[in-house]
Structures are given as C-alpha cells and as structure tokens.
Design a protein around this motif. Structure first.
Motif, short mmCIF file in Angstrom:
data_model
loop_
_atom_site.label_atom_id
_atom_site.label_comp_id
_atom_site.label_asym_id
_atom_site.label_seq_id
_atom_site.Cartn_x
_atom_site.Cartn_y
_atom_site.Cartn_z
N GLY A 75 48.36 47.15 -65.03
CA GLY A 75 48.30 45.73 -65.35
C GLY A 75 49.65 45.02 -65.36
O GLY A 75 49.72 43.85 -65.73
N ARG A 76 50.71 45.71 -64.97
CA ARG A 76 52.05 45.08 -64.99
C ARG A 76 52.24 44.27 -63.72
O ARG A 76 52.76 44.77 -62.73
CB ARG A 76 53.14 46.15 -65.09
N VAL A 77 51.81 43.04 -63.74
CA VAL A 77 51.87 42.20 -62.55
C VAL A 77 53.08 41.26 -62.55
O VAL A 77 53.30 40.55 -61.57
CB VAL A 77 50.60 41.34 -62.37
N TRP A 78 53.85 41.27 -63.66
CA TRP A 78 54.97 40.31 -63.72
C TRP A 78 56.27 40.91 -63.24
O TRP A 78 56.50 42.09 -63.38
CB TRP A 78 55.14 39.80 -65.17
#
Lengths: 371, 371
Positions: free
Chosen positions: A368-371
């Motif tokens: 979930g680390r999309v940044w």
C-alpha cells in the motif's frame, strides 16, 4: 475466541500448521521454488558479469529482499519513497528509486532518506524533475545520485533520444546537490537490440563530453535471460522473477512449476453442472489480465477457467472438465495468478510453506505504499 | 521529520488542510456528494416502502455506514465474516452476510458473531452449506437466520429454480439451530422482470407449504431506481451508490457529478507531446475495466485517456486534447474511477473533503478482510 481472523489472520502462530487447514482465500509462497528462483537468476547474472538489483515490488517484504542480497544482489530497487523508507528502516543501504520524485513533502522525505542510508539513487526524465531535486538538495552536504531514465521502447517514462539523455545528464551534473549517476531504462520485453543501441549512442556522447557514467541499468523479468544481449548495461533490475506467475511462464522466462505463489481458494457454490463459484475474487486475484482471457491458472483442475471475478467471488467454467472430475462444494483449488506483484499488495501478511507446512508468516511491510 | 508518509499518510492531522497540498496518488471523498447520494437513495426507498440495507463493500468504513443507518437504512450487508466482525465491533446489530460460509474456523467465528449482535443473517445456496451451518449451530441456544440465495439471472451463486429455493428453505427450516429467514438475490442489472417472476413463484410455493418468508432481499446499484419493479422484495441492498463511479454513471444510475470519489494524481512525466505519465497506476486505480477501454474519467482533461496502467504509473494519451490544453509535469489531475469499491480496498485510510478542505480522515477499517 482469543483472536479473530479479521485481526491477525494469517497469524504467526500458523507456523507448523498444514496449509490445508488455513482459511481461504490465501496466497502462499513455496519456499523451495522461491529459493530456486533467486538462485537461478543470481547465478545467471554472476555468469554474465552484471550486477543484479531486485525490485521489491513483487514481494514488498524485507526478509525476501535480504535473501536476494545474501544470494549476491548488489542492492534493491523501490518505486516509491515510502517503500524505500520501509527498506531503509530494515537496514538496506543501496536503494534505487525508479520514479520521478515531485512535490515538497516527497522531496523532504527523500532528503531525510539520503541522510539515513549510504547509497540512495533516484531517476529523472525531465528538467522539471531535476530542478525540483536540485532545489531540495542544493543546500545539503551530501549530494543525491540521479540517473537519467530513458525510453528505449516501452513507451512509459523516459527521455526519447540519446541526445536528450546526454542533455539531461549535463543538467544533473551541473546542478548543485546532485550527482549524475548513470542511465536507466524500463525496457520493452525482448527489446534488447533497441535498448543496446540507445545506451551505446548515449554513452558515446557522454564520453565525448567527459561525463562519467558509472551505472547503466537495464531491467525486466520476461526477457531477463537475454540480459547479456545488452552488453552496455552494468546492472539488471527485476522483480517478478522471485515468485514468477502465469504471465512470466507465457513469456518463456519460467514454467508454471517455477511459480512460487499459489492462491488457495475454496469452492463455495456449484449452482450448475458446469459452474463453480470460489471465494477468491478481485480482492484476492486482482483484475489484472495481462493479455489473458481469464483470471489465473487452476493447478488442480487445468481445464477449469476462471471467467468472471467480482470482489469476493470467482466464477469458474467447468465445461471443459469431465463431469466426474469437477470440484465439489468445500473442495480447495490452487491458482497461479496472472500477475503475482499485485496480489502481494492486497494482503497484510504473506504465508510461506515447504512441503505443505507453514514455515513463516511475513508482514508485507511495504504494502500500500503508493506515495 | 516526526512522521513519515509511509507510516501515517494520510494523517488525521491533515484535517483543515487544502486537498491540493496532499501527496498523490490519493482517493478523496466529497462530503456533499456523499450526503446527497445517501439521501437520494434512502428517500427513494422510503417512498416505495422498501427497507434499505447498504452494502459496506464500497466504503468499508463504520462512520459511513453509521450515516447510512442514521438516514434510515435498516441494517447493513457484509460479504465476509471478518468484515462483519469489524462492523459488529463498531456497534452494528443488524448484519446480513451474503456469502456461503464454509470451513470450521469461519463457522466458529460466525457462531461467536451470532452471540455478539442481535440480528445476524447469512445466506446459503446448497445443502452442503446448510449442513455445515447446522453442524455449527445445532447445539447452540440462539439459532442462526439463513436466507436462500437465488440466481435470478446474474449467473453467480444461487439456486437455479423456485423449486430448488423451496426445497432448500425446507431443509433450513427443519435444521436444528437454523431459522429460515427469507429469499435473496444478487440480480442481473435491469433484470427486474426475471427477479420478480422467480420470487413470486418461490413465495407461492413456500406459502403452500406453510413456510413463512419474512425477508425477500433484492439488490444492486445500477438499476436501483427500478427497485419498485420487484414488488415481492421487502428490502433492497446496494453498495456502490454511496460513492458512485464511472460505471454507475454509464448505467444511468447517476451522473459523473454524483461521483463522490475522485483520485488525485500528479503528472510525473511528459515524454512526448501526446503522452503524459501520472503517479496513479493499478495500486491506486485498480485494473478494473468493467467494460470500459480505459482506466477512469479524467475530470479536468476529459479528452485525456488513461490507456495503460502499471503498478505505479498510468500512461495518458493526450492526442485528443488541444496542444495548449494538456497537463504539464507537476500538474494535478482528478480521476473518477471505473469502479470505486475496489479502490477503497487499496488504502488504509480515506480522506474526506468539502470545498477542497479536508474534513476528516477515516480508517478503512474493513480493508483487506477477505476471510
């Protein structure tokens, strides 16, 4: 009940249990195949004399990356700053982020990351990105290494010509706070000829200008075993090879027997003679088709076709199977996904097994680390 | 830095900030549209005299479900036991799980849930499922309510005929620990005629056998405003209506201006005159096409077409836009997703806004609950 499935499943306490007892749907990684995949690719890279840099996107798990580095990988490849933070915190010191970093928050976090680890590198494919990096790093003691991303045929990011690559390398080299670190491509699969031609021309131009180019980074799993056809490249990056999937088997990189991830599912309904419904939908398999017409290879019933996914249901067409060889309600099936990386992004923890017994449960730390 | 994006972004401390300052990619919910969607559908259901049961799959957030119940919804619909656990812990007492529950672990958790809340209901479409439920609940004081799932045309789960529905209702009614609670369908959109015919025949047969049928549950968002065309139904279930999305606008349920979720993305590359690359890939938009040829509606540049997604990149074809009306590197774009529910499953927290200012950040508490 002490713990609910919703809170902790699959739990660390699962170690030692038979996989057949775990609640479905559940992706499970075969340790033997995982080790073989890591060894096979690292051995090839050692043989052809290229550095190897695994992309963590496929597993998002520090322990798996540690196994890759232990086997001989030079460092790792992340796609986002927040992924790199997870791996930096886990002790990795050589991280390449293959993304144009824009935006003040991200640049600030990138600067902190550059202080935290020994060898951080990013890419840029425009003066806009380079100028943003220069603004963030210009006043800092430790410079940031920047590679020029080149579009050698894949049609995603990247400068479009060797001349543009050389120009951007000059901008980087002349920017306070930045250091030109090399060239990089996310190539078209089986596009080795175009990639080598692009790199050769760019390297020649850089040499003529006296600009050193320490790294030439090629990548991709589908034609990974053709990496030697890009002699200019000093390193190769790949992610999917570590688990492999149905798309990689189709590309010829591996066979279905090399796929380390299978998704366990249970038949929950048999509304008709030829229809089964399983408890794995797009929340377990994702909607990635990657050119296939169906949503995964059913290992135990190879004639079964997963035709439709909704979020929690998969509709399976059994008309190709003999009537006495169709799964019944409650039966379990194993599915090799079309695309393994995206499945990893759906689960907080990943279960590993050997010979059908759970060996470990790893947090998917960068999920979930999309940044 | 005190907090990293990877640890807490988007953070509760974002409240009051302009949305334009948040790191992308990021789905954001418009409070005004959300309220209007809830009110519009509840008003319609009140008008036609049907109970309304929102499906939490779209938001997975207790606070949003509370707003739905406050507006007049009778209870909620979950798809999995672990989702129901999250909402039971948040205080919901009327929960319908529309899934065949199989497996000892899940049945045990279902039994605990039935003790925890006042009014739990599940569905079954086979004797196998009913027998499993009966084995788990036969010795318990509080019986479990079970509805028969009927396939009225959608081709997913469900008994295939009214006769089969009646037979299974009898099995449930005669099972110690179970109570027959009604009929349910996940219908084909715009299949109201078939659904009503199925229900009418089944109800008539149940009446002839003296089996009471308290609930007749129909569902779906696309043809929700045709719910009155199924007079047999006592309740309607729907999820997507709460945020709406591009597929619902295509179905005629709403307009694009009723879509409460937009995904903010940043242009990170402009490799050619007609190609932009954004930082929203399948990890932000998902690969769900739902019959579209592209991956979402670009609000600010409606001629732009998101043609290809990889995990962290979206490739945007700008050839339909005038050369002076194309986004530049660093520009932000807003995207209405093809399918909103699956986007909710990718993010740990959801940001809400009104007039461009963050109003709240809600944990997506039931994200990833596939068991």
């Amino acid at each position: 009940m002490e713990q609910k499935l919703s809170e902790l499943a699959p739990q660390a306490s699962l170690v030692g249990k038979p996989v057949s007892q775990l609640s479905t749907p559940l992706p499970v990684i075969d340790e033997t195949r995982l080790e073989a995949n890591i060894d096979r690719v690292q051995s090839y890279m050692d043989k052809i004399g290229k550095a190897f840099r695994p992309h963590i996107k496929t597993h998002k798990i520090p322990a798996v990356a540690q196994a890759q580095v232990k086997a001989g990988a030079k460092g790792i490849n992340c796609q986002k700053v927040t992924e790199a933070q997870v791996f930096a915190d886990a002790g990795f010191e050589d991280i390449l982020i293959t993304f144009n970093i824009l935006g003040l928050d991200k640049l600030e976090e990138l600067a902190a990351l550059n202080e935290q680890i020994a060898d951080l590198k990013v890419v840029a494919d425009s003066a806009t990105t380079v100028n943003g990096l220069a603004a963030a790093f210009g006043q800092r003691e430790k410079s940031l290494k920047v590679l020029v991303e080149c579009d050698t045929g894949a049609g995603r990011c990247g400068v479009q010509s060797a001349a543009d690559a050389i120009s951007l390398a000059e901008v980087i080299a002349n920017s306070e706070g930045l250091a030109f670190a090399g060239l990089l491509t996310y190539p078209k699969a089986f596009g080795e000829v175009e990639t080598e031609a692009f790199f050769t021309e760019a390297l020649s131009g850089l040499q003529a200008k006296g600009i050193a180019c320490p790294i030439v980074s090629n990548g991709g799993t589908p034609s990974l075993f053709d990496a030697e056809k890009v002699p200019s490249a000093t390193e190769h990056r790949a992610g999917t090879y570590v688990y492999n999937d149905r798309a990689m088997a189709r590309s010829g990189h591996c066979t279905l027997d090399d796929c380390a991830m299978t998704i366990l599912a249970t038949v929950v309904s048999r509304p008709t003679e030829t229809r089964a419904v399983i408890d794995a939908g797009s929340k377990a398999l994702t909607s990635d088709l990657l050119g296939f017409q169906d949503y995964g290879h059913v290992v135990d019933y190879p004639e079964a076709v997963i035709t439709i996914l909704s979020e929690e249901h998969g509709v399976v067409d059994l008309s190709g199977s003999a009537p006495d060889a169709r799964p019944q309600i409650g039966d379990r099936i194993r599915i090799i996904p079309n695309h393994t990386c995206v499945v990893s992004n759906l689960f907080d923890q990943m279960v590993f097994q050997r010979n059908g017994i759970v060996t470990r449960v790893e947090p998917v730390a960068a999920r979930g680390r999309v940044w």
